[in-house]
Design a protein around this motif. Structure first.
Motif, PDB file in Angstrom:
ATOM      1  N   LEU A  59       0.811  -1.208   0.000  1.00  0.00           N
ATOM      2  CA  LEU A  59       0.000   0.000   0.000  1.00  0.00           C
ATOM      3  C   LEU A  59       0.849   1.264   0.000  1.00  0.00           C
ATOM      4  O   LEU A  59       0.464   2.267  -0.583  1.00  0.00           O
ATOM      5  CB  LEU A  59      -0.926   0.016   1.220  1.00  0.00           C
ATOM      6  CG  LEU A  59      -2.119  -0.934   1.174  1.00  0.00           C
ATOM      7  CD1 LEU A  59      -2.915  -0.819   2.473  1.00  0.00           C
ATOM      8  CD2 LEU A  59      -3.011  -0.630  -0.022  1.00  0.00           C
ATOM      9  N   ARG A  79      -1.410   3.548   3.823  1.00  0.00           N
ATOM     10  CA  ARG A  79      -1.444   2.803   5.080  1.00  0.00           C
ATOM     11  C   ARG A  79      -1.776   3.741   6.248  1.00  0.00           C
ATOM     12  O   ARG A  79      -2.625   3.421   7.095  1.00  0.00           O
ATOM     13  CB  ARG A  79      -0.084   2.143   5.287  1.00  0.00           C
ATOM     14  CG  ARG A  79      -0.048   1.084   6.361  1.00  0.00           C
ATOM     15  CD  ARG A  79       1.170   0.183   6.194  1.00  0.00           C
ATOM     16  NE  ARG A  79       2.420   0.898   6.088  1.00  0.00           N
ATOM     17  CZ  ARG A  79       3.246   0.805   5.047  1.00  0.00           C
ATOM     18  NH1 ARG A  79       2.941   0.017   4.008  1.00  0.00           N
ATOM     19  NH2 ARG A  79       4.382   1.479   5.025  1.00  0.00           N
ATOM     20  N   LYS A  82      -5.363   3.930   8.581  1.00  0.00           N
ATOM     21  CA  LYS A  82      -5.388   3.844  10.046  1.00  0.00           C
ATOM     22  C   LYS A  82      -6.069   5.075  10.647  1.00  0.00           C
ATOM     23  O   LYS A  82      -6.793   4.979  11.648  1.00  0.00           O
ATOM     24  CB  LYS A  82      -3.965   3.711  10.585  1.00  0.00           C
ATOM     25  CG  LYS A  82      -3.295   2.387  10.283  1.00  0.00           C
ATOM     26  CD  LYS A  82      -1.870   2.370  10.839  1.00  0.00           C
ATOM     27  CE  LYS A  82      -1.150   1.072  10.511  1.00  0.00           C
ATOM     28  NZ  LYS A  82       0.252   1.083  11.001  1.00  0.00           N
TER      29      LYS A  82
END
Length: 488
Positions: free
Chosen positions: A220, A225, A229
C-alpha cells in the motif's frame, strides 16, 4: 565503500536534474564563487554486505529510539491521570522532574505530545473514556501518522560499524535528491549491474506498488497505510481526505518548497487530493475553533477547514509562536475533529533533538548488540561530559551544523557559530571524525543519510563537505549519488 572520483558525466545533467525537482542546485558562496550542490561525476560505491549493515543499523536504531521516547514520557508527570488533573490548575513539570521541561519543551504541549505518542495503543492512557475518579474526560484511541525521518551516520565501509550522529526526525530535507535525482542518475548511467543497483526504495515505500509477475506482493505504501489507520480512528473523514502541504516561504532557495512539493506528489500519486500552501496561510477560525487554510489577506471568507496537514516547519518554533496554544488545544478535541499534523509533535519533542543522544547512551550504552551503533553522549553540564576530551558539542535544538564545535584532545578544531544554542542547552558526543576521501578540490568527508519511511529503512543519500571545516556537514555541502558493486 569507495569513492569513485571519475564516474560518468551525463550530457545536460543540470537541466535533467532541474526538470526532476532539483531547482536549488546552484548558489553563490560568500567569496563570490559559484557552487553546485549536486556533484556530477564522482559517486560512492558500496558492497551488498555494506548496504545490509546500514539497513540493519537503521532498523535497530529506530527501535531503540522508540524505547528512548517511552523513557522520556515516563519522566513527565502529565503522563498519569493524576498529573493531568493537577496540571490543569498548576505546573507539575519542573525541570528537575520532567525531562521535556529540562530540554525546553513548554509544559502546555506535554499532554498532546504524550497523547500523539501513545495514539491507538490500547494499553495507554488514551484508551479509557474517563478517569477512575470520573472527573477528567479522556481521549479514546486515535492515530497520529508519521511518514518519514532520516538518521545521519558515521560510516567507513566494511570492517566498521555505523555510528549514529543524529536523528532528523521531523523536518529532514535532501529528500528530492535521495529519492528521485540519484535514482534517475543510476538509470541514465547504468553504472551498476547488481540486482539492487542502489539502496533506494524511498519513492515506492511512500506511494506503494502493485504485485509483480515474479510473486512480489502489492504494497500500500506509507500514505495509504497511514490514512487508512487514521480513518479507522476518525470514521467521519472521507475515504480520501484532502492533505494540505505547508512550507516556509522565507526559505528563498526553493529547497523547502521542492521537498514539500515532492512529498505532496507522492501523496497525490497514492490517490489523495492535495494542496500546497505557505505556513502563513494557516489560520484560526475563532467561531468554530478550527485550524483553517486562508488563501490570502481579505479572503477569510474563503477559508477551508484543515483536517490533515503535513508541514515542513519545526515544532520547536511553532510551540513558541503566537497562537501555538490554540493549535495544541485543537488537537485535544475529544470528538476527534481536531487537525491531524504530519509529522506529529512527538517527532520533535521526543526524537528530533540532540538530547536523544544522551538518552540512547544511558539506555543502551552497555548493550553489546545495540550500543555498538552509539557514541558516548552526555548533557554538556553533566559529570559524564567531563570524561570526554575529544567530542562534538551540539545545541539540543540545532540544525544544519549550526553552533556545533568539534574538540580534539581539548583543542577546538572547527566551529560553526549560529543562532542555535542561545538557550544554553548543549550535549556532548564522543568525537568520531567523518571519514576522509580525496576529491578534486581536496579532502572530503561524507556523512550517510539513512532514510526511514513509515518506520522502515528505505534508502540512503550521501552529503560531503570539504576540508577540516567539512567535518561538520553544513547547508553548503555537496550531494553525491551512490551505487552497489559497480564495475566502472
Amino acid at each position: 565503500m569507495k569513492r569513485i572520483p571519475y564516474g560518468p558525466v551525463r550530457d545536460g545533467w543540470r537541466l535533467t536534474n532541474f526538470s526532476l525537482g532539483l531547482t536549488y542546485n546552484d548558489d553563490v558562496l560568500p567569496d563570490g564563487s559559484m557552487y553546485s550542490y549536486w556533484q556530477e561525476g564522482p559517486y560512492y560505491d558500496f558492497s551488498a554486505a555494506e548496504i545490509e549493515e546500514l539497513e540493519t543499523a537503521t532498523a535497530t536504531l529506530y527501535a531503540m529510539c522508540l524505547e528512548a521516547g517511552d523513557w522520556m514520557v515516563e519522566q513527565c508527570p502529565r503522563r498519569t491521570a493524576e498529573g493531568r488533573r493537577r496540571g490543569f490548575f498548576d505546573s507539575v513539570c519542573p525541570p528537575d522532574v520532567c525531562f521535556l521541561t529540562r530540554i525546553g519543551v513548554p509544559e502546555y504541549t506535554h499532554e498532546q505530545i504524550i497523547r500523539t505518542w501513545f495514539d491507538g495503543d490500547a494499553d495507554t492512557w488514551t484508551h479509557r473514556d474517563k478517569d477512575p475518579d470520573g472527573r477528567v474526560p479522556m481521549q479514546t484511541p486515535d492515530f497520529s501518522p508519521s511518514v518519514y525521518g532520516r538518521f545521519d551516520f558515521w560510516y567507513n565501509g566494511a570492517g566498521t560499524t555505523p555510528k549514529l550522529l543524529e536523528f532528523n526526525a521531523q523536518t529532514p530535507t535532501a529528500l528530492v535528491e535521495a529519492a528521485v535525482i540519484q535514482w534517475h542518475w543510476m538509470d541514465q548511467t547504468g553504472v551498476s549491474k547488481h540486482p539492487w543497483r542502489q539502496w533506494n526504495s524511498i519513492h515506492d515505500r511512500l506511494v506503494g506498488w502493485e504485485a509483480t509477475p515474479d510473486g512480489e506482493p502489492a504494497e500500500l505504501g506509507a500514505w495509504r497505510r497511514n490514512i487508512a489507520k487514521l480513518r479507522e480512528a476518525r470514521p467521519w473523514l472521507p475515504e480520501k481526505p484532502k492533505i494540505f502541504f505547508a512550507y516556509e516561504t522565507s526559505d528563498t532557495s526553493g529547497e523547502d518548497r521542492m521537498n514539500v512539493a515532492y512529498l505532496m506528489s507522492t501523496a497525490e500519486e497514492a490517490g489523495f487530493p492535495v494542496e500546497l500552501i505557505a505556513m502563513s496561510q494557516i489560520g484560526w477560525d475563532v467561531s468554530d475553533d478550527r485550524v483553517v487554510y486562508v488563501p490570502g489577506p481579505g479572503r477569510e471568507h474563503e477559508a477551508q477547514p484543515i483536517d490533515v496537514i503535513f508541514m515542513l516547519y519545526p515544532w520547536e518554533w511553532f510551540w513558541h509562536e503566537e497562537g501555538g496554544k490554540a493549535f495544541f488545544r485543537n488537537m485535544a478535541d475529544p470528538a476527534k475533529r481536531g487537525t491531524v499534523w504530519i509529522e506529529p509533535p512527538y517527532k520533535a519533542a521526543l526524537l528530533g533533538h540532540k538530547a536523544l543522544l544522551p538518552v540512547l547512551w544511558k539506555l543502551f550504552g552497555d548493550d553489546p548488540e545495540r550500543g555498538k551503533y552509539l557514541l558516548p553522549a552526555y548533557f554538556a553540564d553533566s559529570k559524564g561530559a567531563k570524561t570526554l576530551t575529544s567530542y562534538a558539542k551540539k545545541p539540543v535544538w540545532g540544525r544544519e551544523g549550526g553552533s556545533v564545535t568539534l574538540v580534539r584532545d581539548g583543542v577546538p578544531i572547527t566551529e560553526n557559530p549560529s543562532e542555535y544554542g542561545s538557550d544554553g542547552l548543549y550535549v556532548v558526543q564522543q568525537l568520531c571524525e567523518l571519514p576522509s576521501f580525496e576529491g578534486l578540490e581536496g579532502t572530503v568527508h561524507p556523512v550517510i543519510g539513512a532514510w526511514l519511511i513509515d518506520g522502515e529503512p528505505a534508502g540512503m543519500g550521501i552529503r560531503e563537505d570539504l576540508g577540516t571545516a567539512g567535518l561538520v556537514t553544513k547547508n553548503n555541502c555537496n550531494f553525491l549519488p551512490h551505487a552497489i558493486e559497480t564495475e566502472y
